[in-house]
Design an enzyme around this catalytic site. Structure first.
Site, PDB file in Angstrom:
ATOM      1  N   CYS A 122       1.384 -26.071   8.412  1.00 50.61           N
ATOM      2  CA  CYS A 122       2.039 -27.137   7.559  1.00 50.61           C
ATOM      3  C   CYS A 122       3.612 -26.693   7.542  1.00 50.61           C
ATOM      4  O   CYS A 122       4.016 -25.513   8.179  1.00 50.61           O
ATOM      5  CB  CYS A 122       1.406 -27.150   6.326  1.00 50.61           C
ATOM      6  SG  CYS A 122      -0.018 -28.203   6.571  1.00 50.61           S
ATOM      7  N   CYS A 196      -1.174 -33.664   8.067  1.00 51.30           N
ATOM      8  CA  CYS A 196      -1.049 -35.273   7.633  1.00 51.30           C
ATOM      9  C   CYS A 196      -0.915 -35.929   9.013  1.00 51.30           C
ATOM     10  O   CYS A 196       0.028 -35.351   9.952  1.00 51.30           O
ATOM     11  CB  CYS A 196      -0.258 -35.559   6.962  1.00 51.30           C
ATOM     12  SG  CYS A 196      -0.367 -34.917   5.174  1.00 51.30           S
ATOM     13  N   GLU A 444      12.132 -32.098  -1.154  1.00 52.88           N
ATOM     14  CA  GLU A 444      11.937 -33.562  -0.108  1.00 52.88           C
ATOM     15  C   GLU A 444      11.811 -34.449  -1.282  1.00 52.88           C
ATOM     16  O   GLU A 444      11.599 -34.320  -2.413  1.00 52.88           O
ATOM     17  CB  GLU A 444      10.674 -33.281   0.461  1.00 52.88           C
ATOM     18  CG  GLU A 444      10.718 -32.545   1.662  1.00 52.88           C
ATOM     19  CD  GLU A 444       9.525 -32.406   2.453  1.00 52.88           C
ATOM     20  OE1 GLU A 444       9.420 -31.970   3.637  1.00 52.88           O
ATOM     21  OE2 GLU A 444       8.374 -32.891   1.968  1.00 52.88           O
ATOM     22  N   SER A 470      10.966 -35.909   3.575  1.00 56.56           N
ATOM     23  CA  SER A 470       9.488 -35.657   4.196  1.00 56.56           C
ATOM     24  C   SER A 470       9.507 -36.190   5.706  1.00 56.56           C
ATOM     25  O   SER A 470      10.239 -37.122   5.681  1.00 56.56           O
ATOM     26  CB  SER A 470       8.384 -36.179   3.532  1.00 56.56           C
ATOM     27  OG  SER A 470       7.277 -36.437   4.176  1.00 56.56           O
TER      28      SER A 470
END
Length: 556
Positions: A122, A196, A444, A470
């Site tokens: 991540c 994601c 973010e 992001s």
């Protein structure tokens, strides 16, 4: 083999205490002659992108031992940006990049490891691992744990994290969906292990790691739950032993050509704007000069070849099937520079073997999605040292925009105004004192940007910040404004009602206020009290630089 780093703890009568401690962990005496390989694992139950790493650790270990090495697992922390979003936790996210690099360095040096396998996935964890590899310059290979599959709905609907959580939240607020649909989104947006699904920061960095040559072919796009990812993990464990024996270190791989290739692939796919920060910081550790304006220079030359979520329709599973990183390199053709990779193949060899591709997903140069790359660098009176926009996520109608400033000194203030309906068409939302130093930690801004889109304001409102966004952000959102407000930058001098001009085609971000007026505001400006005055974030704020340098930390 002789001349290994680990001989400092395994050889000679004076190292009897060291051998005793190693044998106390269960290491057989016979294994002390082998290359000692550290597996830096960022496994945690807290992050969907990392919950599958226990499985990958096993396959890396098998590969190391098959290759003739001996492996040692050690832990590295991770922060989930999605969970940290919108509250105090996000102050810590970017700053952990420095901690991760420092921790990997500390363990590798203290225990004289011969090589490293860096298991990551991540947002800040992957660049932190790469920074450590560049800094240490010992044989290292990266394994990214892979993207999540999309959630399955009726009639072929595919659910994904940003669209069906952050943007769904705003649609619910606006009355476009009901509570039942919102709950369905929550349950289906993240169906299992993996980062994601769209081309957000985690997946963009995985792709760029492969492009740089620091992970094996296919690693950047292979799904988290796939057998292919297991095989890549095994092969990476096996390969690190060969890298140690052959003395191949990151400095052989992380050249100027490697960084230019990575930037081009990022631009061709329309990746996260966070990669600007991260590639600059990795290049800094590698001692390679990569100026901010290189991104814009290459963006003018490199067309966008894919329409990836969140700004487009394709997901990571589609990109993997279409050809992955080799397919993108194949389509870029002569734009790609040759360079060695840790796989043993050169970039040109990988590109040549990358075709044919699914050209619905990865377009040819002759039929691009957009004529320019996904990222643009803006300059002007509001951003003398530069700002970043993900132009691949901006509609044609908003590529130029003039609006009235609505100023907020924190993300929370801006979110409250958005949710209370105080932002209207024609506004430019200015969120400041959220930069690396002023935040601290350069939070973010996915919540406000997703809220703008969810409220239907993406075609009539722009957002400007010295913070960042992001990879899931889309719309006219300009970040990384430098110098930041906490350093006395012009963004800290903006007042409500000032006119701000956004001109992405001409790369301008202007504050239409007379120079003498700005000079008066500058003279009256006072540095605000730090938002955080204790803990390690206070120390971080004292050494971190503005975003145009990659938000790197100056030596004390």
């Amino acid at each position: 083999m002789t001349g290994k780093r680990s001989e400092a703890i395994t050889q000679g009568f004076e190292r009897a205490p060291h051998r005793a401690l190693l044998m106390g962990t269960g290491v057989p005496r016979s294994e002390l002659q082998k290359p000692l390989i550290g597996i830096a694992t960022s496994f945690t139950d807290l992050i969907p992108g990392h919950i599958g790493m226990r499985d990958l650790e096993r396959f890396i270990e098998k590969g190391v031992h098959t290759g003739g090495g001996y492996s040692f697992l050690f832990g590295i922390p991770g922060v989930c940006d999605g969970i940290a979003m919108g509250h105090k936790g996000m102050h810590y996210s970017l700053a952990t990049r420095e901690l991760i690099a420092d921790m990997v360095e500390s363990i590798a040096e203290a225990h004289r490891l011969d090589g490293l396998v860096l298991l990551t996935n991540c947002d800040k964890i992957t660049p932190g691992m790469l920074m450590a590899a560049a800094r240490l310059d010992i044989p290292s290979i990266v394994v990214t744990a892979g993207p999540m599959l999309t959630g399955a709905g009726r009639a072929g609907r595919r659910y994904s994290f940003v669209t069906d959580t952050f943007e769904a939240m705003a649609r619910f607020k606006a009355g476009a969906i009901d509570a039942k649909e919102l709950q369905t989104c929550e349950e289906k947006a993240c169906p299992g292990a993996g980062s994601c699904q769209g081309l957000f920061t985690a997946n963009t960095m995985a792709i760029l790691t492969e492009t740089l040559g620091m992970s094996l072919i296919g690693c950047g796009t292979a799904p988290a739950v796939s057998a292919e990812k297991r095989r890549i993990a095994f092969a990476s464990g096996e390969r690190i032993v060969s890298l140690v024996r052959d003395g191949i270190t990151p400095s052989r791989i992380l050249t100027r050509a490697a960084f230019e290739n990575a930037i081009r692939v990022d631009l061709a796919l329309g990746g996260s704007s966070n990669t600007v920060l991260h590639l600059l910081s990795i290049a800094n550790e590698a001692g390679v000069e990569v100026p901010l304006d290189l991104f814009d220079q290459l963006s003018r030359e490199t067309p966008q070849l894919s329409s990836m979520n969140p700004g487009g329709k394709y997901f990571m599973e589609d990109l993997d099937t279409a050809g992955g990183v080799p397919g993108v390199l194949y389509q870029l053709g002569a734009m790609v520079q040759d360079n060695p990779t840790l796989s043993g193949l050169s970039v040109k060899e990988i590109a040549a073997a990358g075709g044919p591709v699914d050209e619905e997903v990865i377009h040819p140069l002759t039929d691009p999605v957009r004529p320019e790359g996904g990222i643009a660098i803006l300059r002007g009176s509001l951003a003398p040292d530069g700002a970043v926009v993900k132009q691949s996520g901006v509609s044609q109608a908003m590529m130029t925009f003039e609006g009235r400033a609505r100023c907020f000194d924190s993300e929370e203030e801006a979110m409250q105004a958005l949710m209370n309906g105080r932002i209207v068409a024609g506004d430019v939302v200015v969120i400041r004192y959220e930069g690396p130093k002023g935040g601290p930690g350069m939070r973010e801004m996915l919540a406000p940007t997703a809220t703008l889109m969810g409220l239907g304001l993406g075609e009539s409102v722009a957002l400007v910040t010295d913070g960042r966004f992001s990879g899931g952000t889309r719309g006219p959102c300009i970040g990384h404004v430098s110098p930041e407000a906490a350093e006395g930058g012009p963004i800290g001098l903006v007042e409500d009602g000032d006119v701000i001009v956004l001109d992405i085609p001409n790369r301008r971000l202007e504050l239409k206020v007379a120079a003498e007026v700005l000079a008066g505001r500058q003279a009256a400006w006072q540095r605000p009290e730090p938002k955080i005055k204790k803990g390690w974030l206070a120390r971080y704020a004292s050494v971190v630089t503005s975003a145009n340098t990659g938000a790197v930390c100056r030596p004390c």
